[in-house]
Motif scaffolding. Structure first.
Motif, PDB file in Angstrom:
ATOM      1  N   THR A  55       0.825  -1.216   0.000  1.00 47.90           N
ATOM      2  CA  THR A  55       0.000   0.000   0.000  1.00 47.90           C
ATOM      3  C   THR A  55       0.855   1.261   0.000  1.00 47.90           C
ATOM      4  O   THR A  55       0.418   2.300  -0.482  1.00 47.90           O
ATOM      5  N   ARG A  56       2.069   1.158   0.526  1.00 52.50           N
ATOM      6  CA  ARG A  56       2.987   2.307   0.556  1.00 52.50           C
ATOM      7  C   ARG A  56       3.813   2.437  -0.726  1.00 52.50           C
ATOM      8  O   ARG A  56       4.601   3.365  -0.872  1.00 52.50           O
ATOM      9  N   GLY A  57       3.668   1.484  -1.638  1.00 53.79           N
ATOM     10  CA  GLY A  57       4.438   1.519  -2.874  1.00 53.79           C
ATOM     11  C   GLY A  57       5.847   0.980  -2.723  1.00 53.79           C
ATOM     12  O   GLY A  57       6.696   1.204  -3.589  1.00 53.79           O
ATOM     13  N   TYR A  58       6.108   0.245  -1.634  1.00 56.27           N
ATOM     14  CA  TYR A  58       7.434  -0.306  -1.380  1.00 56.27           C
ATOM     15  C   TYR A  58       7.549  -1.757  -1.845  1.00 56.27           C
ATOM     16  O   TYR A  58       8.556  -2.406  -1.572  1.00 56.27           O
ATOM     17  N   TRP A  59       6.522  -2.295  -2.475  1.00 56.82           N
ATOM     18  CA  TRP A  59       6.518  -3.674  -2.966  1.00 56.82           C
ATOM     19  C   TRP A  59       6.411  -3.611  -4.480  1.00 56.82           C
ATOM     20  O   TRP A  59       5.644  -2.800  -5.010  1.00 56.82           O
ATOM     21  N   PRO A  60       7.160  -4.431  -5.219  1.00 58.04           N
ATOM     22  CA  PRO A  60       7.074  -4.377  -6.692  1.00 58.04           C
ATOM     23  C   PRO A  60       5.628  -4.554  -7.165  1.00 58.04           C
ATOM     24  O   PRO A  60       4.916  -5.450  -6.700  1.00 58.04           O
ATOM     25  N   GLU A  61       5.212  -3.699  -8.064  1.00 57.73           N
ATOM     26  CA  GLU A  61       3.817  -3.652  -8.512  1.00 57.73           C
ATOM     27  C   GLU A  61       3.316  -4.993  -9.041  1.00 57.73           C
ATOM     28  O   GLU A  61       2.190  -5.384  -8.768  1.00 57.73           O
ATOM     29  N   ASP A  62       4.115  -5.703  -9.803  1.00 53.55           N
ATOM     30  CA  ASP A  62       3.676  -6.936 -10.448  1.00 53.55           C
ATOM     31  C   ASP A  62       3.959  -8.188  -9.617  1.00 53.55           C
ATOM     32  O   ASP A  62       3.601  -9.281 -10.019  1.00 53.55           O
ATOM     33  N   MET A  63       4.582  -8.022  -8.467  1.00 49.49           N
ATOM     34  CA  MET A  63       4.986  -9.172  -7.656  1.00 49.49           C
ATOM     35  C   MET A  63       3.835  -9.635  -6.768  1.00 49.49           C
ATOM     36  O   MET A  63       3.168  -8.824  -6.134  1.00 49.49           O
ATOM     37  N   PRO A  64       3.595 -10.968  -6.716  1.00 48.76           N
ATOM     38  CA  PRO A  64       2.570 -11.478  -5.799  1.00 48.76           C
ATOM     39  C   PRO A  64       2.864 -11.032  -4.362  1.00 48.76           C
ATOM     40  O   PRO A  64       4.019 -10.869  -3.977  1.00 48.76           O
ATOM     41  N   LEU A  65       1.812 -10.846  -3.575  1.00 52.29           N
ATOM     42  CA  LEU A  65       1.970 -10.399  -2.190  1.00 52.29           C
ATOM     43  C   LEU A  65       2.313 -11.597  -1.302  1.00 52.29           C
ATOM     44  O   LEU A  65       1.492 -12.071  -0.518  1.00 52.29           O
ATOM     45  N   SER A  66       3.525 -12.075  -1.445  1.00 48.53           N
ATOM     46  CA  SER A  66       3.981 -13.248  -0.697  1.00 48.53           C
ATOM     47  C   SER A  66       5.499 -13.221  -0.611  1.00 48.53           C
ATOM     48  O   SER A  66       6.169 -12.633  -1.456  1.00 48.53           O
ATOM     49  N   ASP A  67       6.029 -13.874   0.428  1.00 48.63           N
ATOM     50  CA  ASP A  67       7.477 -14.064   0.519  1.00 48.63           C
ATOM     51  C   ASP A  67       7.825 -15.536   0.313  1.00 48.63           C
ATOM     52  O   ASP A  67       8.979 -15.912   0.408  1.00 48.63           O
ATOM     53  N   ARG A  68       6.820 -16.345   0.021  1.00 48.19           N
ATOM     54  CA  ARG A  68       7.053 -17.776  -0.192  1.00 48.19           C
ATOM     55  C   ARG A  68       7.573 -18.001  -1.603  1.00 48.19           C
ATOM     56  O   ARG A  68       6.983 -17.543  -2.577  1.00 48.19           O
ATOM     57  N   ARG A  69       8.675 -18.697  -1.688  1.00 44.11           N
ATOM     58  CA  ARG A  69       9.328 -18.927  -2.971  1.00 44.11           C
ATOM     59  C   ARG A  69       8.378 -19.576  -3.979  1.00 44.11           C
ATOM     60  O   ARG A  69       8.355 -19.195  -5.140  1.00 44.11           O
ATOM     61  N   ALA A  70       7.581 -20.555  -3.534  1.00 42.17           N
ATOM     62  CA  ALA A  70       6.659 -21.241  -4.440  1.00 42.17           C
ATOM     63  C   ALA A  70       5.621 -20.268  -5.006  1.00 42.17           C
ATOM     64  O   ALA A  70       5.292 -20.333  -6.196  1.00 42.17           O
ATOM     65  N   ASP A  71       5.099 -19.367  -4.175  1.00 42.81           N
ATOM     66  CA  ASP A  71       4.118 -18.380  -4.624  1.00 42.81           C
ATOM     67  C   ASP A  71       4.713 -17.418  -5.646  1.00 42.81           C
ATOM     68  O   ASP A  71       4.001 -16.855  -6.467  1.00 42.81           O
ATOM     69  N   LEU A  72       6.019 -17.208  -5.559  1.00 41.44           N
ATOM     70  CA  LEU A  72       6.710 -16.278  -6.452  1.00 41.44           C
ATOM     71  C   LEU A  72       7.251 -16.963  -7.698  1.00 41.44           C
ATOM     72  O   LEU A  72       7.873 -16.323  -8.547  1.00 41.44           O
ATOM     73  N   GLY A  73       7.031 -18.284  -7.802  1.00 40.32           N
ATOM     74  CA  GLY A  73       7.529 -19.023  -8.956  1.00 40.32           C
ATOM     75  C   GLY A  73       9.029 -19.243  -8.917  1.00 40.32           C
ATOM     76  O   GLY A  73       9.657 -19.455  -9.943  1.00 40.32           O
ATOM     77  N   LEU A  74       9.608 -19.195  -7.712  1.00 39.85           N
ATOM     78  CA  LEU A  74      11.044 -19.403  -7.541  1.00 39.85           C
ATOM     79  C   LEU A  74      11.283 -20.826  -7.067  1.00 39.85           C
ATOM     80  O   LEU A  74      10.472 -21.382  -6.338  1.00 39.85           O
ATOM     81  N   THR A  75      12.394 -21.397  -7.464  1.00 39.63           N
ATOM     82  CA  THR A  75      12.701 -22.745  -7.015  1.00 39.63           C
ATOM     83  C   THR A  75      13.032 -22.733  -5.538  1.00 39.63           C
ATOM     84  O   THR A  75      13.604 -21.781  -5.016  1.00 39.63           O
ATOM     85  N   ALA A  76      12.637 -23.792  -4.860  1.00 37.63           N
ATOM     86  CA  ALA A  76      12.921 -23.926  -3.428  1.00 37.63           C
ATOM     87  C   ALA A  76      14.372 -24.342  -3.256  1.00 37.63           C
ATOM     88  O   ALA A  76      14.815 -25.325  -3.834  1.00 37.63           O
ATOM     89  N   ILE A  77      15.104 -23.536  -2.503  1.00 42.54           N
ATOM     90  CA  ILE A  77      16.499 -23.863  -2.224  1.00 42.54           C
ATOM     91  C   ILE A  77      16.752 -23.682  -0.742  1.00 42.54           C
ATOM     92  O   ILE A  77      16.057 -22.936  -0.078  1.00 42.54           O
ATOM     93  N   CYS A  78      17.745 -24.358  -0.254  1.00 42.61           N
ATOM     94  CA  CYS A  78      18.184 -24.141   1.121  1.00 42.61           C
ATOM     95  C   CYS A  78      19.558 -23.517   1.020  1.00 42.61           C
ATOM     96  O   CYS A  78      20.526 -24.168   0.653  1.00 42.61           O
ATOM     97  N   SER A  79      19.623 -22.236   1.296  1.00 43.27           N
ATOM     98  CA  SER A  79      20.856 -21.477   1.162  1.00 43.27           C
ATOM     99  C   SER A  79      21.800 -21.751   2.317  1.00 43.27           C
ATOM    100  O   SER A  79      21.389 -21.889   3.449  1.00 43.27           O
ATOM    101  N   SER A  80      23.057 -21.811   2.007  1.00 41.54           N
ATOM    102  CA  SER A  80      24.085 -21.933   3.034  1.00 41.54           C
ATOM    103  C   SER A  80      25.115 -20.832   2.836  1.00 41.54           C
ATOM    104  O   SER A  80      26.304 -21.064   2.898  1.00 41.54           O
ATOM    105  N   GLU A  81      24.629 -19.642   2.557  1.00 41.15           N
ATOM    106  CA  GLU A  81      25.524 -18.530   2.293  1.00 41.15           C
ATOM    107  C   GLU A  81      25.982 -17.884   3.592  1.00 41.15           C
ATOM    108  O   GLU A  81      25.195 -17.661   4.495  1.00 41.15           O
TER     109      GLU A  81
END
Length: 101
Positions: A55-81
């Motif tokens: 609502t504040r315009g701080y989220w990408p306009e076309d991006m789903p309102l989620s932080d879940r990788r699956a909802d965003l179409g991103l592959t599930a990874i377990c980072s060890s960075e």
């Protein structure tokens, strides 16, 4: 500590958003959240935070309102960075983008 921005950054890298998210300094975001009364009585959920960011315009306009990788179409990874402080950022197995440190 957690970082909900990792999936958002990755999503923006893979998608050319018309209006990419640009967050103001953290102190300004906290001040706005406090001014809106969102820090007064209960813990702010990730879902509520994302909705507020949108609502504040701080989220990408076309991006789903989620932080879940699956909802965003991103592959599930377990980072060890490495995080730079000797700790390792590990993504939870549930596929959410939160990184627990």
């Amino acid at each position: 500590m957690f970082s909900p921005s990792a999936p958002a950054v990755e999503w923006q890298r893979l998608h050319s958003a018309r209006h990419p998210a640009v967050l103001p300094p953290a102190q300004d975001v906290l001040r706005e959240l406090d001014d809106d009364g969102l820090l007064d009585f209960e813990v702010l959920s990730v879902k509520a935070l994302i909705a507020w960011l949108s609502t504040r315009g701080y989220w990408p306009e076309d991006m789903p309102l989620s932080d879940r990788r699956a909802d965003l179409g991103l592959t599930a990874i377990c980072s060890s960075e490495p995080t730079g402080d000797g700790k390792v950022a590990a993504s939870p197995e549930d596929g959410s983008g939160l990184q627990l440190l």
